[in-house]
Design a protein around this motif. Structure first.
Motif, PDB file in Angstrom:
ATOM      1  N   ASP A   1      19.745  28.603  44.456  1.00 37.13           N
ATOM      2  CA  ASP A   1      18.286  28.634  44.357  1.00 37.13           C
ATOM      3  C   ASP A   1      17.808  28.213  42.972  1.00 37.13           C
ATOM      4  O   ASP A   1      16.879  27.414  42.850  1.00 37.13           O
TER       5      ASP A   1
ATOM      6  N   ARG B   1       8.620  30.358  45.018  1.00 36.35           N
ATOM      7  CA  ARG B   1       9.507  30.219  46.184  1.00 36.35           C
ATOM      8  C   ARG B   1       9.262  31.313  47.220  1.00 36.35           C
ATOM      9  O   ARG B   1       9.905  31.330  48.271  1.00 36.35           O
TER      10      ARG B   1
ATOM     11  N   ASN C   1      20.185  17.306  39.656  1.00 35.96           N
ATOM     12  CA  ASN C   1      19.105  16.502  40.233  1.00 35.96           C
ATOM     13  C   ASN C   1      19.457  15.986  41.621  1.00 35.96           C
ATOM     14  O   ASN C   1      18.561  15.614  42.391  1.00 35.96           O
TER      15      ASN C   1
ATOM     16  N   THR D   1      20.510  17.697  44.006  1.00 36.01           N
ATOM     17  CA  THR D   1      20.322  18.773  44.978  1.00 36.01           C
ATOM     18  C   THR D   1      18.896  19.310  44.859  1.00 36.01           C
ATOM     19  O   THR D   1      18.109  18.874  44.024  1.00 36.01           O
ATOM     20  N   ASP D   2      18.580  20.284  45.710  1.00 31.90           N
ATOM     21  CA  ASP D   2      17.241  20.878  45.693  1.00 31.90           C
ATOM     22  C   ASP D   2      17.147  22.113  44.804  1.00 31.90           C
ATOM     23  O   ASP D   2      16.106  22.777  44.776  1.00 31.90           O
TER      24      ASP D   2
ATOM     25  N   ASP E   1      16.868   8.911  43.261  1.00 28.16           N
ATOM     26  CA  ASP E   1      17.896   9.531  44.101  1.00 28.16           C
ATOM     27  C   ASP E   1      19.180   9.647  43.273  1.00 28.16           C
ATOM     28  O   ASP E   1      19.760   8.648  42.876  1.00 28.16           O
TER      29      ASP E   1
ATOM     30  N   GLU F   1      24.250  22.889  45.874  1.00 30.00           N
ATOM     31  CA  GLU F   1      23.515  22.707  47.121  1.00 30.00           C
ATOM     32  C   GLU F   1      23.141  24.043  47.760  1.00 30.00           C
ATOM     33  O   GLU F   1      22.150  24.133  48.490  1.00 30.00           O
TER      34      GLU F   1
ATOM     35  N   ARG G   1      14.132  16.176  37.545  1.00 27.53           N
ATOM     36  CA  ARG G   1      13.367  16.643  38.698  1.00 27.53           C
ATOM     37  C   ARG G   1      12.817  18.047  38.488  1.00 27.53           C
ATOM     38  O   ARG G   1      12.008  18.528  39.289  1.00 27.53           O
ATOM     39  N   SER G   2      13.244  18.724  37.437  1.00 26.56           N
ATOM     40  CA  SER G   2      12.763  20.078  37.135  1.00 26.56           C
ATOM     41  C   SER G   2      12.119  20.142  35.758  1.00 26.56           C
ATOM     42  O   SER G   2      12.119  21.189  35.103  1.00 26.56           O
TER      43      SER G   2
ATOM     44  N   ARG H   1      21.872  11.356  44.407  1.00 28.24           N
ATOM     45  CA  ARG H   1      22.939  11.816  45.286  1.00 28.24           C
ATOM     46  C   ARG H   1      24.177  10.917  45.218  1.00 28.24           C
ATOM     47  O   ARG H   1      24.073   9.695  45.122  1.00 28.24           O
TER      48      ARG H   1
END
Length: 354
Positions: free
Chosen positions: A260, A352, A274, A276-277, A155, A257, A296-297, A157
């Protein structure tokens, strides 16, 4: 209980850089999950503190690297009389070694042999266990495991205020067009990691033409970043919204946030994202994505490090020392062709459903 094995008073030492400090945030969340009453003090540089200083349950002791001897004396004054159960020295540098001497702790843990440098092993009493993964995040998490927090919390955040989110929304609403959002953060603090402005422009045009994407430039206020932004806009045919230099770090996260896809070299924003999405396509030729890709990507990294190692070192990436950077000249990042990045963007957008 696991919490009974974990020291309560923990000092983290990681001064900089922005991306590395962002990647320490999962360590904080991991420690707090393992022992909710843990007391974490983080010795950190002033600029990077603006990202993490309001993490709940964390006291940031801010050091100004630009402050010279006076800043060091001030830091010593603020640490005087304090003692910690453990120091997690997560910064291998001579400056960090000096600062580590100011921290009184019963245990002093540093990097394993592969990651340690600048004599850090002389200033600690224990090393983290060797980590098979090359990635810096996994190395940082080994510090948590060394004191009993072996269940990682992935995490990144940090708190973002409603005001910062409102500012981000206002800035993004300045773009008249609607559609999926491509963000380009074109610059690293290491200039030799930057891709060419004309290729960023070509990517922007491809995104707008083939995917109907809005294109937004983001970054810091430095003259180099401002110049890069202007060069991209001048070379592109599509409309580009330029937010370079217009956001704080928290506002930049709020912008991410709403995005895309983010395209960026190995940089602080790549690792901040990382939290955020957003899907991050990080560009690597000067650095090894196995070590510093956006965690994360990682599946979306553009990896030309092997080509750079062959061209500039006559070796393979596995033959190079961990942490090697190939920042010889601008030709390193020129090894990454525009077509490789547009194809990756096409794949992301197809997955996506865009």
């Amino acid at each position: 209980m696991p919490g009974e094995l974990i020291p309560q008073r923990v000092c983290l030492l990681r001064l900089s850089a922005l991306g590395d400090c962002a990647n320490v945030v999962p360590v904080v969340h991991t420690l707090q999950a393992a022992r909710p009453d843990i007391e974490i003090t983080w010795v950190i540089n002033r600029a990077e503190a603006t990202l993490v200083a309001d993490l709940p349950g964390v006291e940031c002791v801010v050091y100004d690297k630009a402050g010279g001897r006076a800043a060091l004396i001030d830091l010593a004054r603020r640490l005087r009389g304090r003692r910690f159960d453990v120091l997690l020295n997560m910064h291998a540098s001579w400056r960090a070694n000096v600062i580590a001497c100011l921290v009184r702790a019963n245990r002093r843990i540093g990097f394993d042999r592969r990651r340690a440098r600048d004599g850090q092993r002389l200033f600690v009493s224990q090393a983290i266990a060797p980590v098979a993964s090359r990635h810096v995040v996994d190395g940082f998490l080994a510090f948590a495991a060394a004191i009993g927090a072996s269940e990682p919390v992935m995490d990144w955040r940090v708190p973002i205020s409603a005001a910062d989110r409102d500012t981000a929304a206002t800035l993004l609403d300045s773009a008249a067009a609607r559609g999926p959002l491509l963000m380009i953060s074109p610059c690293s603090s290491h200039g030799m990691r930057n891709w060419q402005a004309t290729r960023y422009a070509g990517l922007a045009d491809h995104a707008a033409t083939h995917h109907g994407m809005r294109v937004v430039l983001v970054g810091g206020p430095s003259a180099g970043e401002q110049a890069m932004g202007q060069a991209i806009i001048a070379a592109a045919d599509c409309r580009i919204t330029n937010l370079i230099g217009q956001t704080s770090l928290k506002q930049l996260l709020a912008v991410f946030e709403q995005g895309d896809v983010l395209v960026t070299p190995d940089s602080g924003p790549a690792h901040m994202a990382n939290a955020t999405d957003i899907v991050t396509i990080s560009l690597h030729a000067a650095t090894d994505p196995r070590r510093s890709g956006a965690y994360r990507s990682r599946a979306w990294c553009i990896d030309y490090f092997a080509e750079a190692a062959a061209a500039y070192r006559k070796r393979t990436p596995d033959d190079l020392k961990w942490g090697t950077r190939i920042e010889d000249d601008t030709g390193v990042m020129a090894l990454i062709p525009l077509a490789a990045v547009t194809r990756r963007l096409d794949t992301v957008m197809a997955e996506r459903g865009a």
